[in-house]
Design a protein around this motif. Sequence first.
Motif, PDB file in Angstrom:
ATOM      1  N   PHE A 154     -14.529   6.053   0.849  1.00  0.00           N
ATOM      2  CA  PHE A 154     -15.544   5.622   1.791  1.00  0.00           C
ATOM      3  C   PHE A 154     -15.759   6.397   2.388  1.00  0.00           C
ATOM      4  O   PHE A 154     -15.516   7.973   2.307  1.00  0.00           O
ATOM      5  CB  PHE A 154     -14.386   5.489   3.472  1.00  0.00           C
TER       6      PHE A 154
ATOM      7  N   GLU B 204     -14.936   9.959   1.462  1.00  0.00           N
ATOM      8  CA  GLU B 204     -13.400  10.458   0.995  1.00  0.00           C
ATOM      9  C   GLU B 204     -13.033   9.217   0.290  1.00  0.00           C
ATOM     10  O   GLU B 204     -13.395   8.843   0.398  1.00  0.00           O
ATOM     11  CB  GLU B 204     -12.792  10.077   2.542  1.00  0.00           C
TER      12      GLU B 204
ATOM     13  N   VAL C 150      -9.903   7.580  -1.474  1.00  0.00           N
ATOM     14  CA  VAL C 150      -8.878   7.358  -1.178  1.00  0.00           C
ATOM     15  C   VAL C 150      -8.114   6.408  -1.283  1.00  0.00           C
ATOM     16  O   VAL C 150      -6.512   6.871  -0.926  1.00  0.00           O
ATOM     17  CB  VAL C 150      -9.387   5.660   0.431  1.00  0.00           C
TER      18      VAL C 150
ATOM     19  N   SER D  58       2.075   6.306   6.259  1.00  0.00           N
ATOM     20  CA  SER D  58       0.950   5.458   6.694  1.00  0.00           C
ATOM     21  C   SER D  58      -0.193   6.413   6.905  1.00  0.00           C
ATOM     22  O   SER D  58      -0.051   7.656   6.753  1.00  0.00           O
ATOM     23  CB  SER D  58       1.457   5.746   8.863  1.00  0.00           C
ATOM     24  N   GLY D  59      -1.179   5.738   6.199  1.00  0.00           N
ATOM     25  CA  GLY D  59      -2.186   6.560   5.928  1.00  0.00           C
ATOM     26  C   GLY D  59      -2.775   6.381   4.410  1.00  0.00           C
ATOM     27  O   GLY D  59      -3.418   7.603   3.921  1.00  0.00           O
ATOM     28  N   SER D  60      -1.685   6.083   3.630  1.00  0.00           N
ATOM     29  CA  SER D  60      -1.308   7.124   1.626  1.00  0.00           C
ATOM     30  C   SER D  60      -1.911   6.266   1.831  1.00  0.00           C
ATOM     31  O   SER D  60      -3.161   6.318   0.178  1.00  0.00           O
ATOM     32  CB  SER D  60      -0.211   6.440   1.786  1.00  0.00           C
ATOM     33  N   GLY D  61      -3.100   4.833   1.580  1.00  0.00           N
ATOM     34  CA  GLY D  61      -3.726   3.642   1.735  1.00  0.00           C
ATOM     35  C   GLY D  61      -3.538   2.354   0.730  1.00  0.00           C
ATOM     36  O   GLY D  61      -4.287   1.658  -0.066  1.00  0.00           O
ATOM     37  N   LYS D  62      -2.229   1.798   1.264  1.00  0.00           N
ATOM     38  CA  LYS D  62      -2.057   0.616   1.352  1.00  0.00           C
ATOM     39  C   LYS D  62      -2.377  -0.833   1.353  1.00  0.00           C
ATOM     40  O   LYS D  62      -3.071  -1.165   0.114  1.00  0.00           O
ATOM     41  CB  LYS D  62      -0.267   0.528   2.394  1.00  0.00           C
ATOM     42  N   THR D  63      -3.027  -0.261   2.110  1.00  0.00           N
ATOM     43  CA  THR D  63      -4.127  -1.783   2.999  1.00  0.00           C
ATOM     44  C   THR D  63      -5.183  -1.384   2.234  1.00  0.00           C
ATOM     45  O   THR D  63      -5.948  -2.362   2.001  1.00  0.00           O
ATOM     46  CB  THR D  63      -4.061  -1.084   4.405  1.00  0.00           C
ATOM     47  N   VAL D  64      -5.999  -0.369   2.447  1.00  0.00           N
ATOM     48  CA  VAL D  64      -7.225  -0.529   1.631  1.00  0.00           C
ATOM     49  C   VAL D  64      -6.806  -1.082  -0.172  1.00  0.00           C
ATOM     50  O   VAL D  64      -7.162  -1.127  -0.534  1.00  0.00           O
ATOM     51  CB  VAL D  64      -7.902   0.963   0.734  1.00  0.00           C
TER      52      VAL D  64
ATOM     53  N   GLN E  77      -1.653  -7.365   8.649  1.00  0.00           N
ATOM     54  CA  GLN E  77      -1.414  -6.633   9.199  1.00  0.00           C
ATOM     55  C   GLN E  77      -0.651  -6.812  10.345  1.00  0.00           C
ATOM     56  O   GLN E  77      -0.400  -6.780  11.790  1.00  0.00           O
ATOM     57  CB  GLN E  77      -1.927  -4.902   9.335  1.00  0.00           C
TER      58      GLN E  77
ATOM     59  N   GLU F  86       2.632  -5.174   5.524  1.00  0.00           N
ATOM     60  CA  GLU F  86       3.270  -5.041   6.896  1.00  0.00           C
ATOM     61  C   GLU F  86       3.910  -6.221   7.355  1.00  0.00           C
ATOM     62  O   GLU F  86       3.657  -6.406   9.173  1.00  0.00           O
ATOM     63  CB  GLU F  86       2.769  -3.972   7.417  1.00  0.00           C
TER      64      GLU F  86
ATOM     65  N   HIS G 204       6.182  -0.175   5.194  1.00  0.00           N
ATOM     66  CA  HIS G 204       6.943   1.307   5.085  1.00  0.00           C
ATOM     67  C   HIS G 204       8.318   1.373   5.338  1.00  0.00           C
ATOM     68  O   HIS G 204       8.653   2.218   5.763  1.00  0.00           O
ATOM     69  CB  HIS G 204       6.152   2.350   5.438  1.00  0.00           C
TER      70      HIS G 204
END
Lengths: 250, 246
Positions: free
Chosen positions: A11, A14, A16, A36-42, A85, A163, A196
């Motif tokens: 993005f 950055e 990801v 959280s924030g590791s890139g799973k959703t992306v 999610q 999730e 997670h």
Amino acid sequence: MIEVKNVYKSFGKELVLTDISVAFDQGKTNLIIGRSGSGKTVLLKAIVGLHGIDTGAIYFDGRDFIKMTEIQKQDLRKEMGMLFQGSALFDSLTVQENIIFPLEMYTNMSYEEKLERVNSCLKMVELEKVNHLYPAELSGGMKKRVGIARAIVQFPQYLFCDEPNSGLDPMTALVIDNLISKITHDMNITTIINTHDMNSVMEIGEKVVFIHEGFKCWEGTRNGVLSSDDKHLNDFVFASNLAKKIKNLK
Amino acid sequence: MGTLTAFGKYVILIFRVFSKPEKTKIYLKQTIREIENLGVNSIGIVIIISIFIGAVITLQTRYNLESSWIPLYLIGLTARDTILLEFSSTMVGLILAGKVGSNIASEIGHMRITEQIDALEMMGVNSASYLILPKIIAAMVFNPFLTIISMLVGIFGGWLAAIITGAVTSADYIYGIQYWFEPFYITYALVKTVVYAFIITSVSAYYGYFVKGGALEVGRASTKGVVYSCILILMFDVILTQLMLA
Ligand SMILES: Nc1ncnc2c1ncn2[C@@H]1O[C@H](COP(=O)(O)OP(=O)(O)OP(=O)(O)O)[C@@H](O)[C@H]1O
Ligand SMILES: [Mg+2]
């Protein structure tokens, strides 16, 4: 089977996702885990094309998704079901209208047939007598279950769950996990689940992929998770005091 | 540069909106729903505003003509022409931009941030077309009726003010509103209305559709949708007037 090959996603400046390559098997519950924030959703949204990727390739049973036109992608998406999610139910429609929506859009079934299909999906997720409620009138766990019912109403070949049990109590979480696992095996589809939650990993993790800061650090089965010597994975798995104690007991 | 990018994005969105609908029956149903939601629900506000503005125009014109040699029936004529030419199309357009535009931008924006638009895309639905096309069609079909209602009610409001205050006699007013009537003014107003309807629905939908972030951004998008709709309405007012009346 879904194959992801050398996928990069950023993005702006950055980065990801960095060089992700992984294959998700048919008839199995494939888990993507990570902090959280590791890139799973992306990653999940990149696989289904809701996020464009920078470079790389994605194959759905050999079909090259990235090379497809917008129309072809739309057609392929009719074979996919997705639980978001935040459930993402249409809040101007009732539960029944939410689930019937894809059927109205793409089938020529009679109203009775559609209703029957809706009720059988609701039964699968163990919900009854909620047909005429609006999403705002449901609890978080009920929304997730309606989301699952909507995702499977068209007999998808590929099921994506972001999730599915975050924010639920451990027992309801377990019910939902087992439900997804059962659907996957009964319908023999390719399922990818972001989570997670270590309970889910141990319960249904037939294939587990660990993402850390956009890198794929590790993949294996639920049994391998506990015995791996990947440092980041160990930090993730044995984050709680309880888990550390259990590890030391072994 | 920013404006140019935004315009490009807008054009691409409009192309997606007008690509072939998946299932005409569902789109038709949605359009009827939007006619009720965006059109029928606006009749009340249009009537109230038109009746008062019609009254005010009449009283102001009477005030300006105080003790002059100009015949009083011209008050009826002035009220009629002001309402037909400008008020019932442009003013009503601006009011609808506020009511309908903010409604559309916040509805679509909310669907964006709660992933409902992603959910539509995942079902293989062209979300831009499904969400926006029925709104554009509904407004373009129904807003001309609102304009005609506004014209009738506005002229009636002027008459009411005239006889209640005694500013003009009923006979003079009615003679005035029939005097030198130019039917083309109605065509001109309706053309403007249809263009405004497109502007209001598409511009506010654009701001809602591309929201990023949370509830705060949805609020901002809705304000932006209204402001830019209003500016564009006024710009096209000038353009269409030059094209049609000059
Ligand atoms: N639309 C976006 N624009 C910019 N950055 C984004 C966007 N979506 C995600 N990111 C960034 O990508 C990174 C990964 O986010 P992602 O949502 O995939 O995390 P996650 O693993 O799903 O976390 P969680 O478990 O909390 O859901 C984060 O650093 C986030 O800031
Ligand atoms: Mg996530």
